[in-house]
Design an enzyme around this catalytic site. Structure first.
Site, short mmCIF file in Angstrom:
data_model
loop_
_atom_site.label_atom_id
_atom_site.label_comp_id
_atom_site.label_asym_id
_atom_site.label_seq_id
_atom_site.Cartn_x
_atom_site.Cartn_y
_atom_site.Cartn_z
N ALA A 1 0.83 -1.22 0.00
CA ALA A 1 0.00 0.00 0.00
C ALA A 1 0.85 1.26 0.00
O ALA A 1 0.47 2.29 0.55
CB ALA A 1 -0.94 0.00 1.21
N GLY A 2 2.03 1.17 -0.61
CA GLY A 2 2.86 2.36 -0.76
C GLY A 2 2.29 3.27 -1.82
O GLY A 2 1.12 3.16 -2.22
N HIS B 1 12.84 -4.60 -17.89
CA HIS B 1 12.43 -3.32 -17.34
C HIS B 1 13.61 -2.73 -16.57
O HIS B 1 13.68 -2.77 -15.35
CB HIS B 1 11.22 -3.50 -16.42
CG HIS B 1 10.68 -2.21 -15.88
ND1 HIS B 1 10.42 -1.13 -16.67
CD2 HIS B 1 10.35 -1.84 -14.61
CE1 HIS B 1 9.94 -0.14 -15.92
NE2 HIS B 1 9.91 -0.55 -14.67
#
Length: 322
Positions: free
Chosen positions: A10-11, A180
């Site tokens: 939940a950052g 990435h």
């Protein structure tokens, strides 16, 4: 609602993903975080904005200091994994590797226990390697795991091209493949503005300038923020992937997918997650598209492949010793 999305972490990225998906109103949302009160508070905070946006989905938060709270993953259609350590100034994505692999191991085991039929979207950096680690930990079929990468990198690439040409970004068709990280591969000869090749519109020098900016797009924002990394563009890029699964949209987006068989032969890498154009639907990766490489593209691609293979070896060693 009859659909459910779970977000682990939940950052800034996880909370932003939750908000974007809530506004889209496509599924109920459960948020998980190890810090007490964070997931619960952010779920409530987003929920209280519902009257203005008119979304009816329900949000709930759970603290995973008690691992039993992971039981609330049950019934998830999609699980977005953003948990992990954030990148700091001077730190490359690969610097995060070993510690975040450990986090993926723990998360993957909980997913295997409580929601093994979900589609997983791996976001934690470096996302292609984290997708690999999640697959090893969870045992979920590789086609049900998708890593963020090209979705975000391509959005940045299109943004910079539109800016350089002073055209609407909606008319720019371009994408980025590969890992990435700093070895990502923007594909020029597949890039255009309403069908007009980018190479007809920009000088080679300008194109290379934009490619460089794309490769270090996250670092550029990191250096501006000083204390944190990008989360707005990542959350939007993630939401597009999730929505394509939940609504079975069959969007074609470059993302990290697991390569085997003929695709491994075409892309010169096997049993690894790496960014390629894929079709995303309710079953996860529903099709992988093979590309034709120019000599220059192939050289850049193999640099990205070698980077991913090296990091996969680190992941293999970690699992072997834990």
């Amino acid at each position: 609602m009859d659909k459910k999305i779970s977000i682990i972490g939940a950052g800034a990225v996880g909370a932003s993903v939750a908000q974007v998906l809530a506004i889209k109103n496509i599924a109920d949302i459960s948020i998980f975080d190890i810090v007490e009160g964070v997931a619960e508070g952010k779920a409530l905070d987003i929920q209280e904005g519902a009257p203005h946006f008119g979304f009816d989905c329900k949000l709930q938060g759970f603290c995973t200091q008690d691992p039993k709270e992971y039981a609330n993953l049950k019934g998830s259609d999609v699980i977005v994994v953003t948990a992990g350590l954030a990148r700091r100034p001077g730190m490359s994505r690969d610097d995060l590797l070993v510690k975040n692999i450990g986090i993926m191991k723990d998360v993957g085991e909980q997913i295997k226990k409580y929601s093994p039929d979900s589609i997983i979207v791996a976001v934690t950096n470096p996302a292609d390697i984290m997708a690999y680690a999640l697959q090893k930990a969870s045992g979920i079929s590789p086609e049900r795991i998708i890593g963020l990468g090209g979705s975000l990198d391509s959005s940045r690439f299109r943004t910079f091209l539109a800016e350089a040409l002073n055209v609407s970004v909606r008319d720019v068709n371009a994408f980025v493949i590969g890992g990435h990280g700093d070895d990502m591969v923007p594909f020029i000869h597949y890039s255009s503005v309403s069908g007009i090749p980018i190479s007809d519109l920009l000088s080679e020098e300008k194109i290379q300038e934009i490619i460089k900016r794309t490769r270090f797009g996250g670092g550029e924002i990191l250096n501006l923020y000083k204390t944190g990394t990008a989360f707005y563009a990542p959350s939007i890029s993630i939401s597009v992937m999730v929505e394509s699964v939940v609504n079975d949209q069959h969007r074609v987006i470059p993302c990290a997918a697991y390569l085997t068989g003929k695709h491994a032969e075409n892309y010169k890498v096997s049993n690894a997650f790496i960014g390629v154009p894929i079709k995303i639907g309710k079953n996860g990766v529903e099709e992988i598209y093979d590309l034709k490489f120019s000599e220059a593209d192939a050289k850049e691609w193999m640099k990205s492949v070698e980077s991913v293979k090296k990091n996969n070896k680190l992941a293999d060693d970690y699992f072997a010793s834990h």
